[in-house]
Design a protein around this motif. Structure first.
Motif, PDB file in Angstrom:
ATOM      1  N   THR A  13      60.033  71.818  65.418  1.00 54.07           N
ATOM      2  CA  THR A  13      60.511  72.633  64.298  1.00 54.07           C
ATOM      3  C   THR A  13      60.576  71.767  63.042  1.00 54.07           C
ATOM      4  O   THR A  13      61.237  70.725  63.048  1.00 54.07           O
ATOM      5  N   VAL A  14      59.895  72.212  61.988  1.00 56.36           N
ATOM      6  CA  VAL A  14      59.859  71.467  60.739  1.00 56.36           C
ATOM      7  C   VAL A  14      60.429  72.360  59.636  1.00 56.36           C
ATOM      8  O   VAL A  14      59.980  73.499  59.456  1.00 56.36           O
ATOM      9  N   ILE A  15      61.431  71.843  58.933  1.00 64.79           N
ATOM     10  CA  ILE A  15      62.052  72.578  57.831  1.00 64.79           C
ATOM     11  C   ILE A  15      61.587  71.961  56.526  1.00 64.79           C
ATOM     12  O   ILE A  15      61.779  70.768  56.294  1.00 64.79           O
ATOM     13  N   PHE A  16      60.955  72.771  55.683  1.00 66.52           N
ATOM     14  CA  PHE A  16      60.458  72.300  54.394  1.00 66.52           C
ATOM     15  C   PHE A  16      61.402  72.766  53.292  1.00 66.52           C
ATOM     16  O   PHE A  16      61.676  73.949  53.141  1.00 66.52           O
ATOM     17  N   ASP A  17      61.892  71.790  52.530  1.00 64.65           N
ATOM     18  CA  ASP A  17      62.703  72.059  51.357  1.00 64.65           C
ATOM     19  C   ASP A  17      62.078  71.295  50.198  1.00 64.65           C
ATOM     20  O   ASP A  17      61.577  70.184  50.383  1.00 64.65           O
ATOM     21  N   GLU A  18      62.072  71.882  49.034  1.00 62.36           N
ATOM     22  CA  GLU A  18      61.508  71.271  47.829  1.00 62.36           C
ATOM     23  C   GLU A  18      59.995  71.156  47.881  1.00 62.36           C
ATOM     24  O   GLU A  18      59.397  70.485  47.041  1.00 62.36           O
ATOM     25  N   MET A  35      61.224  75.120  70.292  1.00 59.34           N
ATOM     26  CA  MET A  35      61.431  75.622  68.936  1.00 59.34           C
ATOM     27  C   MET A  35      62.859  76.144  68.803  1.00 59.34           C
ATOM     28  O   MET A  35      63.558  76.378  69.795  1.00 59.34           O
ATOM     29  N   LEU A  36      63.284  76.337  67.560  1.00 58.45           N
ATOM     30  CA  LEU A  36      64.610  76.870  67.269  1.00 58.45           C
ATOM     31  C   LEU A  36      64.625  78.375  67.524  1.00 58.45           C
ATOM     32  O   LEU A  36      63.790  79.105  66.993  1.00 58.45           O
ATOM     33  N   ILE A  37      65.567  78.823  68.348  1.00 54.56           N
ATOM     34  CA  ILE A  37      65.674  80.256  68.667  1.00 54.56           C
ATOM     35  C   ILE A  37      66.808  80.902  67.885  1.00 54.56           C
ATOM     36  O   ILE A  37      66.665  81.999  67.342  1.00 54.56           O
ATOM     37  N   ASN A  38      67.934  80.209  67.844  1.00 56.32           N
ATOM     38  CA  ASN A  38      69.116  80.830  67.261  1.00 56.32           C
ATOM     39  C   ASN A  38      69.936  79.779  66.528  1.00 56.32           C
ATOM     40  O   ASN A  38      70.079  78.654  66.987  1.00 56.32           O
TER      41      ASN A  38
END
Length: 555
Positions: A453-458, A1-4
């Protein structure tokens, strides 16, 4: 996962460093605060094209750096290792953009090309909403999603093993057929070499023996002269040493009764006489063995010439040539048995083809069954996510010939409006619809997309009320198996977050800056109230914000 995530001199960001946690991370802020800039920074890490305008005015370069924790993700570690990068449980991606527009990318400090960065970084992060990074738009991903949704790992593994072995046998047969034209030539060549070596009747140590015999023959006359002269001097000639010594022994013995010392000397001379007589006997025997065969030396020279020629052609020693003969015999046997090998491979290929076909048909049937369940489940999820009139289907296209993944390819088809025909997902879905479809898929099959890691936009585009609450709840559920980062304007969505970050635009020393801050409980309620009521936060909106947070925590 994204830490920083660290961003420096990027657009209107001077320096921004954010710690992210597992679970549901939400990013909020007023319109224009810079949320899209942060998404642009993620885009750079995923291989987006660098632009000079991304570098903050007055700076020479912009930097985006992300630290990931890969503990337990052996699949990702293997992918990076296979690509030639040494990684452990922590991984750093860095992208540097110069003011002139040129850029550099690094994986754990190692310089990489964008062609290397893109496929690897997309194993770490998916941005839902930006089409260029939306994995659902890649048709080859659809089959993987369906197989994971249907828990088809085992039938897929069995098929791939059978298919892979079938292709291997087919390749071996093809190689045999391609080599058939050269086989007879090779056989003739090997047989000629083997016959040449065999007819020479080579013996280990033969060359050394011949060299020694040749040396003797070349010096036979001299050897005979020396041995003959020595024999005559010691035994046979007039005044021979042995005769003289025999007389001396007799004389010494005759006076030994007078002086015992002389008797002792007689014994000494007698021993020497015995030894010299033995030498003379051996010289006579050696002389008798010396042969003067006129043709023997010529025979030896011819044999040595033959050995020299074979050594020059095949190896440096007779023993090595004999080893080559064994190798030739083995290869000749293999080439002579090629037809038998081909027949055996052909039989094995037929059996594997039947097996592979059966396993492929079983896999196809399981996929179609899984597709029906996926269609039903996804329609239900989409209806709850403000897409009630949408239709979804899985299209199967049979391949001209079976491939490593089966007998067919699949493609997700969608219709956003009632009555409209199903079309390929990439052609008709908007960013918001894609985000919600990804959310629905992650909800139905957490393992369908294994990106950590999933980034949701819109994801909240064009919805509100109950639909927004449903989106927030489903994001919360999905975040239990994947780290979620969500940019949202809706408090109903933000209420379900485990961690709340606010993006703020401010002015410092006459320059505009974008920063991000992690909100505590009180600050979070204030931000939620702003999202509910606008710039002015009232007691009522603050109370409503707290109620939303409490309700989401209880669900």
């Amino acid at each position: 996962m994204l830490i920083n995530l660290t961003i420096a001199n990027f657009a209107i960001i001077d320096r921004l460093e954010v710690q992210f946690d597992e679970g549901f991370n939400v990013l909020t802020g007023e319109t224009g605060a810079g949320k899209s800039i942060i998404l642009d920074a993620f885009g750079l890490l995923l291989g987006d094209r660098a632009r000079p305008d991304l570098v903050r005015a007055g700076a020479s370069e912009a930097t985006v750096e992300a630290l990931f924790d890969l503990t337990g993700r052996d699949d990702i570690l293997h992918a990076f290792t296979a690509a030639g990068f040494s990684v452990d449980d922590e991984l750093v991606l860095r992208r540097i953009v110069q003011s002139g527009g040129r850029s550099r990318a690094y994986v754990n400090g190692n310089l990489v090309t964008l062609a290397q960065l893109q496929p690897l970084s997309e194993l770490l992060v998916t941005v839902c909403g930006q089409h260029e990074h939306q994995s659902l738009l890649q048709r080859n991903v659809h089959l993987t999603v369906l197989d994971r949704f249907g828990n088809l790992d085992e039938p897929l593994r069995l098929y791939r093993e059978s298919y892979g072995l079938m292709k291997k046998i087919a390749q071996q047969l093809e190689c045999l057929e391609d080599a058939e034209r050269d086989r007879q030539q090779r056989l003739d060549f090997l047989r000629h070499q083997a016959d040449e070596i065999t007819s020479a009747q080579l013996l280990p140590g033969e060359e050394e023996e011949l060299l020694a015999e040749r040396l003797l023959l070349q010096n036979a006359e001299r050897l005979a002269g020396v041995t003959r002269g020595g024999y005559e001097a010691l035994y046979e000639g007039n005044g021979a040493v042995c005769e003289v010594l025999g007389g001396l022994v007799s004389e010494l013995q005759s006076v030994g009764e007078i002086d015992p010392e002389l008797a002792g000397l007689a014994e000494t001379v007698q021993r020497s006489l015995f030894e010299l007589e033995d030498v003379s006997t051996r010289l006579r025997s050696y002389l008798g063995r010396i042969a003067f065969e006129p043709n023997r030396l010529e025979v030896i020279e011819e044999r040595l010439a033959t050995l020299t020629r074979l050594k020059r052609k095949y190896a440096t020693a007779v023993e090595e040539i004999l080893g080559l003969l064994e190798n030739f015999a083995q290869e000749i046997a293999e080439l002579e048995n090629t037809q038998e090998t081909r027949d055996n491979l052909s039989e094995e290929l037929v059996a594997l083809s039947v097996e592979s076909r059966a396993l492929g048909e079983t896999l196809s049937a399981a996929r179609k069954k899984a597709a029906q369940a996926l269609e039903v489940g996804l329609l239900e999820e989409m209806a709850a996510l403000a897409m009630p009139g949408a239709s979804f289907g899985v299209a199967f296209v049979e391949l001209d010939s079976p491939g490593p993944d089966g007998h067919e390819r699949v493609e997700f088809m969608v219709s956003s409006n009632p009555g409209e025909p199903l079309m390929p997902l990439a052609k008709v879905a908007s960013g918001g619809e894609l985000s919600r479809m990804m959310l629905a898929l992650k909800r139905l099959a957490p393992e369908a997309d294994r990106v950590p890691t999933v980034i949701f936009d819109e994801v909240d585009a064009g919805i509100g009320g109950a639909a927004a609450t449903a989106v927030g709840r489903k994001l919360q559920v999905v975040s239990r198996t994947s780290q979620i980062l969500c940019v949202t304007h809706l408090p109903q969505v933000a209420a379900f977050a485990d961690h709340h970050h606010r993006v703020v635009k401010c002015e410092l020393d006459g320059r505009t800056l974008t920063t991000m801050e992690h909100l505590g409980d009180d600050e979070r309620a204030q931000e939620m109230a702003r999202m509910l009521g606008g710039a002015t936060v009232t007691e009522q909106t603050l109370l409503h914000a707290k109620e939303l947070i409490a309700a989401s925590s209880a669900s």
